[in-house]
Design a protein around this motif. Structure first.
Motif, PDB file in Angstrom:
ATOM      1  N   GLN A 251       0.863  -1.172   0.000  1.00  0.00           N
ATOM      2  CA  GLN A 251       0.000   0.000   0.000  1.00  0.00           C
ATOM      3  C   GLN A 251       0.906   1.231   0.000  1.00  0.00           C
ATOM      4  O   GLN A 251       1.712   1.419   0.916  1.00  0.00           O
ATOM      5  CB  GLN A 251      -0.921   0.000   1.221  1.00  0.00           C
ATOM      6  CG  GLN A 251      -1.889  -1.176   1.222  1.00  0.00           C
ATOM      7  CD  GLN A 251      -3.005  -0.992   2.238  1.00  0.00           C
ATOM      8  OE1 GLN A 251      -3.650   0.073   2.271  1.00  0.00           O
ATOM      9  NE2 GLN A 251      -3.236  -1.995   3.044  1.00  0.00           N
ATOM     10  N   ILE A 252       0.777   2.034  -1.021  1.00  0.00           N
ATOM     11  CA  ILE A 252       1.698   3.142  -1.253  1.00  0.00           C
ATOM     12  C   ILE A 252       0.966   4.459  -0.990  1.00  0.00           C
ATOM     13  O   ILE A 252      -0.122   4.690  -1.537  1.00  0.00           O
ATOM     14  CB  ILE A 252       2.225   3.107  -2.707  1.00  0.00           C
ATOM     15  CG1 ILE A 252       2.966   1.783  -2.959  1.00  0.00           C
ATOM     16  CG2 ILE A 252       3.134   4.295  -2.979  1.00  0.00           C
ATOM     17  CD1 ILE A 252       3.417   1.601  -4.392  1.00  0.00           C
ATOM     18  N   PRO A 253       1.533   5.324  -0.163  1.00  0.00           N
ATOM     19  CA  PRO A 253       0.866   6.608   0.112  1.00  0.00           C
ATOM     20  C   PRO A 253       0.882   7.535  -1.100  1.00  0.00           C
ATOM     21  O   PRO A 253       1.942   7.995  -1.521  1.00  0.00           O
ATOM     22  CB  PRO A 253       1.679   7.177   1.278  1.00  0.00           C
ATOM     23  CG  PRO A 253       3.022   6.512   1.175  1.00  0.00           C
ATOM     24  CD  PRO A 253       2.778   5.155   0.609  1.00  0.00           C
ATOM     25  N   HIS A 254      -0.291   7.804  -1.644  1.00  0.00           N
ATOM     26  CA  HIS A 254      -0.396   8.624  -2.843  1.00  0.00           C
ATOM     27  C   HIS A 254       0.136  10.032  -2.602  1.00  0.00           C
ATOM     28  O   HIS A 254       0.775  10.636  -3.475  1.00  0.00           O
ATOM     29  CB  HIS A 254      -1.846   8.675  -3.314  1.00  0.00           C
ATOM     30  CG  HIS A 254      -2.048   9.333  -4.636  1.00  0.00           C
ATOM     31  ND1 HIS A 254      -2.262  10.691  -4.772  1.00  0.00           N
ATOM     32  CD2 HIS A 254      -2.046   8.833  -5.904  1.00  0.00           C
ATOM     33  CE1 HIS A 254      -2.394  10.980  -6.050  1.00  0.00           C
ATOM     34  NE2 HIS A 254      -2.274   9.886  -6.760  1.00  0.00           N
ATOM     35  N   ASP A 255      -0.100  10.562  -1.409  1.00  0.00           N
ATOM     36  CA  ASP A 255       0.308  11.939  -1.116  1.00  0.00           C
ATOM     37  C   ASP A 255       1.818  12.113  -1.005  1.00  0.00           C
ATOM     38  O   ASP A 255       2.298  13.239  -0.897  1.00  0.00           O
ATOM     39  CB  ASP A 255      -0.346  12.408   0.191  1.00  0.00           C
ATOM     40  CG  ASP A 255      -1.833  12.654   0.026  1.00  0.00           C
ATOM     41  OD1 ASP A 255      -2.306  12.666  -1.130  1.00  0.00           O
ATOM     42  OD2 ASP A 255      -2.526  12.816   1.054  1.00  0.00           O
ATOM     43  N   ALA A 256       2.563  11.002  -1.025  1.00  0.00           N
ATOM     44  CA  ALA A 256       4.023  11.104  -0.955  1.00  0.00           C
ATOM     45  C   ALA A 256       4.628  11.510  -2.295  1.00  0.00           C
ATOM     46  O   ALA A 256       5.829  11.784  -2.367  1.00  0.00           O
ATOM     47  CB  ALA A 256       4.629   9.777  -0.501  1.00  0.00           C
ATOM     48  N   TYR A 257       3.795  11.573  -3.340  1.00  0.00           N
ATOM     49  CA  TYR A 257       4.306  11.818  -4.689  1.00  0.00           C
ATOM     50  C   TYR A 257       3.517  12.927  -5.366  1.00  0.00           C
ATOM     51  O   TYR A 257       2.422  13.307  -4.935  1.00  0.00           O
ATOM     52  CB  TYR A 257       4.232  10.539  -5.526  1.00  0.00           C
ATOM     53  CG  TYR A 257       4.918   9.366  -4.882  1.00  0.00           C
ATOM     54  CD1 TYR A 257       6.304   9.231  -4.938  1.00  0.00           C
ATOM     55  CD2 TYR A 257       4.192   8.408  -4.174  1.00  0.00           C
ATOM     56  CE1 TYR A 257       6.946   8.171  -4.329  1.00  0.00           C
ATOM     57  CE2 TYR A 257       4.831   7.340  -3.565  1.00  0.00           C
ATOM     58  CZ  TYR A 257       6.200   7.236  -3.640  1.00  0.00           C
ATOM     59  OH  TYR A 257       6.840   6.197  -3.027  1.00  0.00           O
ATOM     60  N   THR A 258       4.066  13.419  -6.473  1.00  0.00           N
ATOM     61  CA  THR A 258       3.448  14.476  -7.267  1.00  0.00           C
ATOM     62  C   THR A 258       3.370  14.011  -8.720  1.00  0.00           C
ATOM     63  O   THR A 258       4.312  13.391  -9.227  1.00  0.00           O
ATOM     64  CB  THR A 258       4.287  15.764  -7.192  1.00  0.00           C
ATOM     65  OG1 THR A 258       4.517  16.090  -5.814  1.00  0.00           O
ATOM     66  CG2 THR A 258       3.572  16.922  -7.866  1.00  0.00           C
TER      67      THR A 258
ATOM     68  N   GLY B 223       4.717 -13.881 -13.781  1.00  0.00           N
ATOM     69  CA  GLY B 223       3.914 -13.596 -12.608  1.00  0.00           C
ATOM     70  C   GLY B 223       3.261 -12.228 -12.617  1.00  0.00           C
ATOM     71  O   GLY B 223       3.166 -11.563 -13.645  1.00  0.00           O
ATOM     72  N   VAL B 224       2.834 -11.796 -11.429  1.00  0.00           N
ATOM     73  CA  VAL B 224       2.015 -10.594 -11.266  1.00  0.00           C
ATOM     74  C   VAL B 224       2.668  -9.651 -10.261  1.00  0.00           C
ATOM     75  O   VAL B 224       3.239 -10.092  -9.268  1.00  0.00           O
ATOM     76  CB  VAL B 224       0.600 -10.982 -10.791  1.00  0.00           C
ATOM     77  CG1 VAL B 224      -0.216  -9.745 -10.433  1.00  0.00           C
ATOM     78  CG2 VAL B 224      -0.121 -11.787 -11.869  1.00  0.00           C
ATOM     79  N   VAL B 225       2.564  -8.352 -10.527  1.00  0.00           N
ATOM     80  CA  VAL B 225       2.989  -7.310  -9.586  1.00  0.00           C
ATOM     81  C   VAL B 225       1.765  -6.447  -9.299  1.00  0.00           C
ATOM     82  O   VAL B 225       1.028  -6.089 -10.229  1.00  0.00           O
ATOM     83  CB  VAL B 225       4.105  -6.423 -10.169  1.00  0.00           C
ATOM     84  CG1 VAL B 225       4.609  -5.454  -9.107  1.00  0.00           C
ATOM     85  CG2 VAL B 225       5.248  -7.262 -10.684  1.00  0.00           C
ATOM     86  N   SER B 226       1.571  -6.108  -8.035  1.00  0.00           N
ATOM     87  CA  SER B 226       0.406  -5.297  -7.691  1.00  0.00           C
ATOM     88  C   SER B 226       0.746  -4.306  -6.597  1.00  0.00           C
ATOM     89  O   SER B 226       1.724  -4.461  -5.861  1.00  0.00           O
ATOM     90  CB  SER B 226      -0.751  -6.190  -7.233  1.00  0.00           C
ATOM     91  OG  SER B 226      -0.443  -6.815  -6.001  1.00  0.00           O
ATOM     92  N   CYS B 227      -0.077  -3.257  -6.509  1.00  0.00           N
ATOM     93  CA  CYS B 227       0.022  -2.294  -5.419  1.00  0.00           C
ATOM     94  C   CYS B 227      -1.279  -1.521  -5.345  1.00  0.00           C
ATOM     95  O   CYS B 227      -2.103  -1.592  -6.258  1.00  0.00           O
ATOM     96  CB  CYS B 227       1.214  -1.346  -5.600  1.00  0.00           C
ATOM     97  SG  CYS B 227       1.144  -0.338  -7.096  1.00  0.00           S
ATOM     98  N   ARG B 228      -1.459  -0.816  -4.245  1.00  0.00           N
ATOM     99  CA  ARG B 228      -2.637   0.027  -4.071  1.00  0.00           C
ATOM    100  C   ARG B 228      -2.204   1.364  -3.516  1.00  0.00           C
ATOM    101  O   ARG B 228      -1.345   1.432  -2.631  1.00  0.00           O
ATOM    102  CB  ARG B 228      -3.645  -0.637  -3.133  1.00  0.00           C
ATOM    103  CG  ARG B 228      -4.956   0.133  -2.989  1.00  0.00           C
ATOM    104  CD  ARG B 228      -6.005  -0.689  -2.266  1.00  0.00           C
ATOM    105  NE  ARG B 228      -7.258   0.044  -2.147  1.00  0.00           N
ATOM    106  CZ  ARG B 228      -7.573   0.814  -1.106  1.00  0.00           C
ATOM    107  NH1 ARG B 228      -6.725   0.931  -0.091  1.00  0.00           N
ATOM    108  NH2 ARG B 228      -8.736   1.462  -1.082  1.00  0.00           N
ATOM    109  N   PHE B 229      -2.787   2.434  -4.052  1.00  0.00           N
ATOM    110  CA  PHE B 229      -2.446   3.783  -3.603  1.00  0.00           C
ATOM    111  C   PHE B 229      -3.469   4.244  -2.569  1.00  0.00           C
ATOM    112  O   PHE B 229      -4.675   4.242  -2.837  1.00  0.00           O
ATOM    113  CB  PHE B 229      -2.374   4.728  -4.798  1.00  0.00           C
ATOM    114  CG  PHE B 229      -1.145   4.498  -5.630  1.00  0.00           C
ATOM    115  CD1 PHE B 229       0.030   5.204  -5.372  1.00  0.00           C
ATOM    116  CD2 PHE B 229      -1.141   3.548  -6.634  1.00  0.00           C
ATOM    117  CE1 PHE B 229       1.172   4.968  -6.122  1.00  0.00           C
ATOM    118  CE2 PHE B 229      -0.005   3.311  -7.386  1.00  0.00           C
ATOM    119  CZ  PHE B 229       1.158   4.009  -7.130  1.00  0.00           C
ATOM    120  N   VAL B 230      -2.978   4.622  -1.413  1.00  0.00           N
ATOM    121  CA  VAL B 230      -3.860   4.969  -0.295  1.00  0.00           C
ATOM    122  C   VAL B 230      -3.623   6.406   0.143  1.00  0.00           C
ATOM    123  O   VAL B 230      -2.641   7.030  -0.238  1.00  0.00           O
ATOM    124  CB  VAL B 230      -3.625   4.012   0.883  1.00  0.00           C
ATOM    125  CG1 VAL B 230      -3.993   2.591   0.486  1.00  0.00           C
ATOM    126  CG2 VAL B 230      -2.185   4.067   1.381  1.00  0.00           C
TER     127      VAL B 230
END
Length: 261
Positions: free
Chosen positions: A94-101, A254-261
């Motif tokens: 789970q990747i913090p969306h607000d950490a990026y622009t 295979g598969v790579v996945s993530c979610r932006f939170v």
């Protein structure tokens, strides 16, 4: 080249933009005389400050190696940036969306080196011999310079727009797969957004790594054993928003996945 004080000031401006999650005006709008060498000098000052602050370099990213990416950006030559240990995520993160622009996702292969690679005459064969394995990877783009009118000088200065890397899937030795024909299907919230084949990266993704080794030689640097190298995207960048789930299916890899939170 730009004066050293201007290079240092621009490097700090970009560092501040990253800390404060904001955009800055194009460097080329303010300094139209800036060259590609200036942009790598800006990136280098920024990199050295990050290392001095305790961050650890784990590899390099290569950008703008495919026709898809060059058309998407209007930039016609590759570039590179550096990757630090605190920017690496495992699949499912789970990747913090607000950490990026200007957050976008690209589809890539990561080369993990077992041996050093040095230019200026590095070839595809040299890269394959030096590679321990390849693994699917998603790159998270993080752009701090306004996008409209951006040139390669702006992009390189901004660490080639690198933000993070998500590693997953099944590692493969280079003898076990034809890297040209690695394909991927990129989903956002269960809808297919992009597809691509790794041959889109200069005809063979290992050629991106060879380009990097030869480019680094111009700056007196080599790729070290243990480094991870993102070889370049073979899809266009996909915009993501907070709450988006991202899945990339690489078939037999295979598969790579993530979610932006």
């Amino acid at each position: 080249m730009l004066p050293p004080d201007v290079i240092a000031s621009l490097a700090e401006e970009l560092a501040a933009a990253d800390r404060e999650r904001r955009l800055v005006p194009r460097i080329t709008a303010r300094h139209p005389e800036a060259t590609v060498e200036d942009s790598y000098a800006i990136q280098g000052v920024w990199r050295d400050a990050q290392l001095a602050a305790g961050r650890r370099l784990v590899g390099h990213k290569i950008g703008l190696t495919s026709r898809a990416m060059q058309q998407a950006t209007g930039i016609t030559e590759p570039d590179y940036g550096v990757m630090f240990d605190d920017t690496v995520f495992d699949s499912g993160a789970q990747i913090p969306h607000d950490a990026y622009t200007n957050v976008r996702i690209e589809v890539e292969l990561a080369f993990v080196l077992a041996q050093p690679l040095a230019g200026p005459h590095c070839t595809l064969v040299d890269v394959l011999r030096a590679t321990e394995y390849v693994v699917p990877a998603l790159e998270v783009l993080n752009s701090h310079i306004e996008l409209e009118g951006r040139t390669i000088v702006d992009t390189i200065s901004d660490n080639a727009a690198y933000g993070g890397m998500v590693l997953g899937g099944t590692p493969k030795r280079v003898d076990d797969v034809d890297l040209r024909w690695v394909s991927a299907v990129l989903y956002r919230n269960e809808s297919i957004e992009e597809t691509g084949v790794a041959a889109g990266v200069l005809g063979h993704p290992a050629l991106g790594v060879a380009w990097l080794a030869n480019k680094l030689a111009q700056h007196g640097t080599v790729l070290d054993a243990g480094e991870v190298v993102l070889a370049g995207s073979f899809t266009r960048p996909m915009w993501v928003s907070r709450g988006d789930s991202v899945v990339c299916d690489y078939g037999s890899l295979g598969v790579v996945s993530c979610r932006f939170v």
